[in-house]
Write a protein that holds these residues in place. Structure first.
Motif, PDB file in Angstrom:
ATOM      1  N   ALA A 184       0.794  -1.082  -0.030  1.00  0.00           N
ATOM      2  CA  ALA A 184       0.012  -0.183   0.017  1.00  0.00           C
ATOM      3  C   ALA A 184       0.995   1.354  -0.026  1.00  0.00           C
ATOM      4  O   ALA A 184       2.137   1.247   0.614  1.00  0.00           O
ATOM      5  N   PHE A 185       0.454   2.207  -0.617  1.00  0.00           N
ATOM      6  CA  PHE A 185       1.103   3.484  -0.848  1.00  0.00           C
ATOM      7  C   PHE A 185       0.302   4.706  -0.687  1.00  0.00           C
ATOM      8  O   PHE A 185      -0.894   4.835  -0.790  1.00  0.00           O
ATOM      9  N   LYS A 186       1.099   5.852  -0.563  1.00  0.00           N
ATOM     10  CA  LYS A 186       0.496   7.237  -0.076  1.00  0.00           C
ATOM     11  C   LYS A 186       1.146   8.080  -0.977  1.00  0.00           C
ATOM     12  O   LYS A 186       2.371   8.185  -0.942  1.00  0.00           O
ATOM     13  N   ALA A 207       4.633  13.839   1.947  1.00  0.00           N
ATOM     14  CA  ALA A 207       5.614  12.572   1.570  1.00  0.00           C
ATOM     15  C   ALA A 207       4.992  11.806   0.793  1.00  0.00           C
ATOM     16  O   ALA A 207       3.495  11.581   0.552  1.00  0.00           O
ATOM     17  N   SER A 208       5.730  10.892   0.143  1.00  0.00           N
ATOM     18  CA  SER A 208       5.061   9.665  -0.572  1.00  0.00           C
ATOM     19  C   SER A 208       5.974   8.569  -0.403  1.00  0.00           C
ATOM     20  O   SER A 208       7.254   8.538  -0.066  1.00  0.00           O
ATOM     21  N   GLY A 209       5.319   7.323  -0.401  1.00  0.00           N
ATOM     22  CA  GLY A 209       5.915   6.062  -0.419  1.00  0.00           C
ATOM     23  C   GLY A 209       5.086   5.086   0.397  1.00  0.00           C
ATOM     24  O   GLY A 209       3.709   5.199   0.423  1.00  0.00           O
ATOM     25  N   PRO A 210       5.593   3.780   0.663  1.00  0.00           N
ATOM     26  CA  PRO A 210       4.893   3.168   1.169  1.00  0.00           C
ATOM     27  C   PRO A 210       4.203   3.052   2.546  1.00  0.00           C
ATOM     28  O   PRO A 210       4.809   4.084   3.288  1.00  0.00           O
ATOM     29  N   ILE A 211       3.077   2.740   2.928  1.00  0.00           N
ATOM     30  CA  ILE A 211       2.413   2.871   4.233  1.00  0.00           C
ATOM     31  C   ILE A 211       2.126   1.499   4.952  1.00  0.00           C
ATOM     32  O   ILE A 211       2.206   0.605   4.117  1.00  0.00           O
ATOM     33  N   SER A 212       1.991   1.589   6.181  1.00  0.00           N
ATOM     34  CA  SER A 212       1.800   0.312   6.977  1.00  0.00           C
ATOM     35  C   SER A 212       0.950   0.700   8.134  1.00  0.00           C
ATOM     36  O   SER A 212       1.153   1.891   8.604  1.00  0.00           O
ATOM     37  N   ALA A 252      -4.278   2.446   7.728  1.00  0.00           N
ATOM     38  CA  ALA A 252      -3.597   1.934   6.797  1.00  0.00           C
ATOM     39  C   ALA A 252      -2.136   2.557   7.022  1.00  0.00           C
ATOM     40  O   ALA A 252      -1.198   2.047   6.817  1.00  0.00           O
ATOM     41  N   GLU A 253      -2.157   4.144   7.398  1.00  0.00           N
ATOM     42  CA  GLU A 253      -0.865   4.745   7.388  1.00  0.00           C
ATOM     43  C   GLU A 253      -0.249   5.072   8.986  1.00  0.00           C
ATOM     44  O   GLU A 253       0.545   5.668   9.101  1.00  0.00           O
ATOM     45  N   GLY A 254      -1.141   4.099   9.944  1.00  0.00           N
ATOM     46  CA  GLY A 254      -0.756   4.304  11.004  1.00  0.00           C
ATOM     47  C   GLY A 254      -0.990   5.321  12.164  1.00  0.00           C
ATOM     48  O   GLY A 254      -0.424   5.466  13.205  1.00  0.00           O
ATOM     49  N   LYS A 255      -2.202   6.288  11.718  1.00  0.00           N
ATOM     50  CA  LYS A 255      -2.546   7.388  12.377  1.00  0.00           C
ATOM     51  C   LYS A 255      -3.700   6.901  13.401  1.00  0.00           C
ATOM     52  O   LYS A 255      -4.083   7.712  14.283  1.00  0.00           O
ATOM     53  N   ALA A 256      -4.270   5.589  13.415  1.00  0.00           N
ATOM     54  CA  ALA A 256      -5.235   5.255  14.025  1.00  0.00           C
ATOM     55  C   ALA A 256      -5.068   3.772  13.997  1.00  0.00           C
ATOM     56  O   ALA A 256      -4.282   3.123  13.156  1.00  0.00           O
ATOM     57  N   ILE A 297      -6.449  -1.308   0.458  1.00  0.00           N
ATOM     58  CA  ILE A 297      -5.318  -0.648   0.936  1.00  0.00           C
ATOM     59  C   ILE A 297      -5.085  -1.059   2.342  1.00  0.00           C
ATOM     60  O   ILE A 297      -3.805  -1.353   2.700  1.00  0.00           O
ATOM     61  N   VAL A 298      -6.058  -1.373   3.255  1.00  0.00           N
ATOM     62  CA  VAL A 298      -6.010  -1.709   4.636  1.00  0.00           C
ATOM     63  C   VAL A 298      -5.182  -2.836   4.564  1.00  0.00           C
ATOM     64  O   VAL A 298      -4.073  -3.272   5.175  1.00  0.00           O
ATOM     65  N   SER A 299      -5.605  -3.914   3.760  1.00  0.00           N
ATOM     66  CA  SER A 299      -4.885  -5.300   3.919  1.00  0.00           C
ATOM     67  C   SER A 299      -3.663  -5.403   3.410  1.00  0.00           C
ATOM     68  O   SER A 299      -2.601  -5.920   3.878  1.00  0.00           O
ATOM     69  N   GLU A 300      -3.197  -4.467   2.308  1.00  0.00           N
ATOM     70  CA  GLU A 300      -1.744  -4.626   1.919  1.00  0.00           C
ATOM     71  C   GLU A 300      -0.957  -3.737   2.920  1.00  0.00           C
ATOM     72  O   GLU A 300       0.309  -3.695   2.632  1.00  0.00           O
TER      73      GLU A 300
END
Length: 272
Positions: free
Chosen positions: A140-142, A147-152, A203-207, A227-230
Motif C-alpha cells: 500500500a502507498f500514499k 511525503a510519498s511512499g509505502p504505508i503500513s 493503513a498509514e498508522g495514524k489510528a 489498501i488496509v490489507s496491503e
C-alpha cells in the motif's frame, strides 16, 4: 477482456480519482453545487454526479469490457452481476454529508473487484491532496505534498496494554461505538468524516481501529479493504466474518470493523 496489465489498471484508477477530485474541489471551493435527497433519505449532490460522470467516462473509454458498479448509477441485478469476473466499484464522493458540511473529510473511492475480492484500491482525499492506493500483493502507498511512499499500520509496543487510537465518526454517536469495546482498555479517539478516510488513517498508522455501525454499501469498503490489507491490517464484518462482494441481492454492508496491528487481540477488545 482488457489487455491492460494490473499496473495499467491501477494507474487508470488513480488518474480517474485525481480527475474527479479536481472537479469536486472546483465546486467545493466556490460552493457551486446542488444538494438532493435520495429515496433512502441519504444526501447526494451535483458534485457526486459530476465526479461519477468523470470516473465512468474514463473507465469506459479505456476498459469498455469491464463493467462498472457505482453508488450513483442504476445497479445491475445479482443475476447479471454474477456473470462478472471483475468489475469497477465506485463511490464518487464518500462522505457527502461532510462535503455539504464543508468539514473537508470526504474522498473518492475506486476499486477493482476480481473473483469477488478487491484487487485494486484507490482513495483520493481532495482537500488533503493525498492519494492512497494498493494492488493486491504489491503493498500500500500514499502520495501527498508532504511525503510519498509505502504505508503500513501502526505496530503497538504492547498489543495487550498500549493505548488504542479509535477513529470515530463526526456524525455517529460515539457512545454506541465505545459501548462495544472492552472497558479495560485505554482508548484515544480521533474524529473523522468518511469511512474511507478512517480506513486510510489506519493503513498509514495514524489510528488503530474503526467500527462502523449503520448502513453502508460495498463501494464504501472495496478500495479501503485492498489498501488496509496491503498495509498489514484487515476489514471484517463486525462479527469477524469476511465482507462479501457481488454475492448478495443487497449491496449493503453489515456493520464492519477496520483493524490495524494484527498482533492485537481484537476479538477480546471488540464486544459486538
Amino acid at each position: 477482456m482488457s489487455d491492460k496489465s494490473d499496473h495499467d489498471l491501477l494507474q487508470l484508477a488513480k488518474d480517474a480519482a485525481l480527475a474527479a477530485g479536481e472537479a469536486i474541489m472546483r465546486l467545493y471551493d466556490i460552493g457551486d453545487f446542488e444538494s438532493y435527497q435520495k429515496d433512502d433519505e441519504s444526501p447526494v449532490t451535483s458534485a457526486d454526479y459530476k465526479a461519477n460522470e468523470i470516473i465512468t467516462d474514463l473507465l469506459l473509454k479505456h476498459t469498455p469490457d469491464i463493467p462498472i458498479l457505482s453508488e450513483e448509477t442504476k445497479h445491475a441485478s445479482l443475476e447479471e452481476r454474477k456473470t462478472w469476473k471483475r468489475y469497477w466499484l465506485i463511490d464518487p464522493i464518500d462522505g457527502t454529508q461532510e462535503f455539504i458540511a464543508r468539514s473537508g473529510d470526504f474522498a473518492v473511492n475506486i476499486a477493482l473487484i476480481e473473483d469477488n475480492k478487491p484487487k485494486i484500491g484507490v482513495i483520493f482525499w481532495p482537500p488533503g491532496q493525498s492519494l492512497y492506493y494498493a494492488l493486491a500483493g504489491h503493498g500500500a502507498f500514499k502520495e501527498s505534498p508532504e511525503a510519498s511512499g509505502p504505508i503500513s499500520v501502526r505496530k503497538l509496543d504492547d498489543p495487550h496494554n498500549s493505548v488504542v487510537i479509535l477513529a470515530i465518526s463526526r456524525r455517529q454517536p460515539r457512545e454506541r461505538v465505545i459501548s462495544k469495546l472492552c472497558a479495560k482498555r485505554v482508548y484515544q479517539t480521533l474524529p473523522l468524516g468518511s469511512c474511507s478516510l478512517k480506513s486510510c488513517f489506519i493503513a498509514e498508522g495514524k489510528a488503530d481501529v474503526f467500527m462502523r455501525l449503520g448502513v453502508t454499501g460495498e463501494w464504501d469498503t472495496g478500495a479501503s479493504q485492498c489498501i488496509v490489507s496491503e498495509a498489514g491490517g484487515t476489514i471484517y464484518a463486525a462479527d469477524f466474518e469476511p465482507l462479501s462482494y457481488n454475492q448478495r441481492n443487497t449491496l449493503e454492508n453489515p456493520d464492519f470493523i477496520v483493524l490495524g496491528d494484527q498482533n492485537v487481540p481484537w476479538r477480546d477488545i471488540i464486544q459486538y
